[in-house]
Design an enzyme around this catalytic site. Structure first.
Site, mmCIF file in Angstrom:
data_model
loop_
_atom_site.group_PDB
_atom_site.id
_atom_site.type_symbol
_atom_site.label_atom_id
_atom_site.label_comp_id
_atom_site.label_asym_id
_atom_site.label_seq_id
_atom_site.Cartn_x
_atom_site.Cartn_y
_atom_site.Cartn_z
ATOM 1 N N GLY A 236 0.107 -5.270 -2.264
ATOM 2 C CA GLY A 236 -0.787 -5.399 -3.413
ATOM 3 C C GLY A 236 -2.180 -4.903 -3.069
ATOM 4 N N GLU A 258 0.565 -4.590 3.108
ATOM 5 C CA GLU A 258 0.550 -3.184 2.690
ATOM 6 C C GLU A 258 -0.304 -3.124 1.445
ATOM 7 O OE1 GLU A 258 0.793 -0.129 0.764
ATOM 8 O OE2 GLU A 258 2.915 -0.475 0.372
ATOM 9 N N LEU A 259 -1.493 -2.525 1.569
ATOM 10 C CA LEU A 259 -2.542 -2.688 0.569
ATOM 11 C C LEU A 259 -2.936 -1.351 -0.052
ATOM 12 C CD1 LEU A 259 -4.673 -5.127 2.748
ATOM 13 C CD2 LEU A 259 -2.855 -5.709 1.119
ATOM 14 N N CYS A 292 0.290 3.150 -4.840
ATOM 15 C CA CYS A 292 -0.655 2.892 -3.752
ATOM 16 C C CYS A 292 -0.950 4.141 -2.935
ATOM 17 C CB CYS A 292 -0.136 1.784 -2.848
ATOM 18 S SG CYS A 292 1.472 2.134 -2.103
ATOM 19 N N GLU A 386 -10.207 3.028 -5.308
ATOM 20 C CA GLU A 386 -8.831 3.339 -5.677
ATOM 21 C C GLU A 386 -8.738 3.364 -7.202
ATOM 22 O OE1 GLU A 386 -4.322 1.998 -4.429
ATOM 23 O OE2 GLU A 386 -5.879 0.450 -4.528
#
Length: 491
Positions: A236, A258-259, A292, A386
């Site tokens: 996330g 896991e970003l 992502c 992002e």
């Protein structure tokens, strides 16, 4: 979702309004509607877990885990293969749910199913792989380093590719002998949760080994804090990842993060403009940019910038936006109104700071068209943040060293792409930009179930999913020595 189908995997009477603990029951936290992003229609209701639901699931999972870990490896592998077969058999039904619940086009839904099947087969294959090492020891003794499960693994997954990003943790965690408590995003509880619960239920997974608890922040925090959960795997945003790490750290749990991050696609001046533009469009616009590893920065060398931008504008004009179930669109809606507002704010603030809008930039509800911004410079929001939306943010550079400096100007990078026929130039860049994975002559949106996947810096905490990395993440080392008889010590 249409007339009842007695052969459907997701029959309403089984899961509607419930959570899963080996069977289906009402959640103590109540229930919540599932909203279709494209239309605003209610697709159904799911159970909404609270902290008490998580505590109950964690205790049941801890009780069920030892028997599961001790079960025959062939029987465990067969469960994963049956689950994969079920997913394939119900592909048409499941792809409709994925498209409607995530707002993705049908080809994206079908991709999720194919990759989900691959994850299940990869998990089955883990069970015949070596699970340790034989260490040096005297000739009449054994010294073994072996991998053992954590016990109970908590999984928290996001809304964008919910089936894949749930299964990539759930499947290997189960395969190596853990029980799993899973919290899918409340915006995609069927795709990220109910589908997985149903295929494992039908495939014969023992009750209590897998729990699926759609829920909000309360459930997530309970999962990270509960003492019966020995590891947390989270996918996330970086902001929420920091909170997950904080909560898990208090009880010294292992945590895999896991970003998000800022990924660069670097196009050198010797690239083919047509191929380059196709890579930019795919990397920036696929699934509305809600990935992502989307190409959040497009770095174009000056000599090729005009040609690539011209071709990109032509592509952006020809990518229709609308309801993915119509079958005539390339981009569906963003997942919710908050994300639309955030993305539009980034675009408008960047324009105010000097970026030029060449395409898009105006939305119709949740539908945001392919957008092109040029003249983007460090300090602008579209360069720094992002995006998680269909925006190609273009920055022009002159030298290869300048490209390296621009691509490196981020707290965290998941993926890097470099397009050039000169492998030496491309490798020079790849070797100097910190990133989780790098791709020469491709854009940034790439993943394979057998390849380690994760980010650098604030894009992750060094953990990886996939292939050999699954053994690293979902087990821990144990040293085991074996002697034919106990020694006589001098004390």
């Amino acid at each position: 979702m249409g007339a009842p189908d007695a052969t459907a995997l997701l029959q309403d009477t089984i899961w509607q309004g419930h959570i899963f603990d080996g069977g289906w029951r009402a959640a103590q936290g109540g229930s919540q509607p599932i909203i279709e992003p494209a239309t605003g229609a209610t697709l159904g209701h799911t159970g909404k877990a609270n902290g008490d639901d998580v505590a109950r699931a964690a205790a049941l999972a801890r009780a069920a885990q030892p028997a599961w870990a001790a079960s025959d490896y062939k029987e465990r592998a067969a469960i994963f293969r049956r689950a994969a077969t079920l997913m394939e058999l119900h592909g048409d039904e499941l792809s409709q749910w994925i498209a409607r619940e995530t707002g993705g086009i049908l080809p994206k839904a079908q991709l999720e199913l194919r990759e989900g099947v691959a994850h299940l087969h990869e998990a089955a294959a883990m069970l015949t792989q070596p699970q340790g090492q034989l260490l040096a020891a005297p000739h009449d003794q054994f010294s073994i380093a072996r991998r053992v499960p954590h016990g109970v693994v908590g999984v928290i997954s996001p809304f964008n590719f919910p089936l894949i990003l749930s299964l990539r943790s759930i499947a290997p965690a189960l395969a190596v002998g853990n029980a799993v408590v899973h919290k899918p995003d409340l915006q995609t509880p069927v795709t990220g949760g109910v589908i997985i619960a149903r295929i494992f239920e039908q495939a014969g997974l023992p009750a209590g080994v897998l729990h699926v608890l759609p829920g909000g922040a309360e459930a997530g925090e309970a999962l990270c804090s509960h003492p019966d959960i020995g590891m947390v795997s989270f996918t996330g945003s970086t902001a929420v990842g920091r909170r997950v790490a904080e909560l898990a750290g208090r009880s010294l749990k292992k945590v895999s993060l896991e970003l998000g991050g800022k990924n660069s696609l670097v196009i050198l001046d010797d690239a083919d403009p047509d191929i380059a533009a196709a890579n930019v469009a795919w990397g920036a616009y696929l699934h509305q940019g809600q990935i992502c590893m989307a190409s959040g920065r497009i770095l174009l060398q000056r000599g090729i910038a005009a040609a690539v931008t011209e071709r990109l504008l032509d592509k952006a004009a020809k990518l229709p936006v609308g309801d993915p179930m119509s079958g005539t669109v390339a981009l569906g809606p963003l997942i919710n109104g908050r994300q639309v507002e955030r993305l539009h704010g980034i675009v408008q603030d960047s324009i105010s700071a000097g970026a030029r809008l060449l395409a898009g930039g105006a939305h119709d509800g949740r539908f945001y068209p392919p957008t092109v911004l040029t003249g983007v410079k460090p300090g602008m929001r579209c360069f720094e943040e992002e995006l998680f939306g269909p925006v190609a943010s273009i920055t022009v550079f002159d030298s290869d060293d300048e490209a390296i400096a621009l691509a490196s100007q981020t707290e965290g990078c998941l993926a890097l792409g470099v397009i050039s026929p000169s492998l030496a130039r491309a490798m020079h860049i790849v070797n100097r930009v910190p990133c989780g994975h790098a791709h020469i002559n491709d854009q940034t949106v790439l993943a394979e179930v057998h390849a380690p996947f994760g980010g650098s810096g604030s894009s992750g905490n060094g953990g990886r999913h996939g292939g050999p990395a699954d053994w690293d993440e979902f087990t821990q080392w144990q040293w085991l020595t074996i002697k034919s008889q106990a020694p006589r010590y001098p004390f």
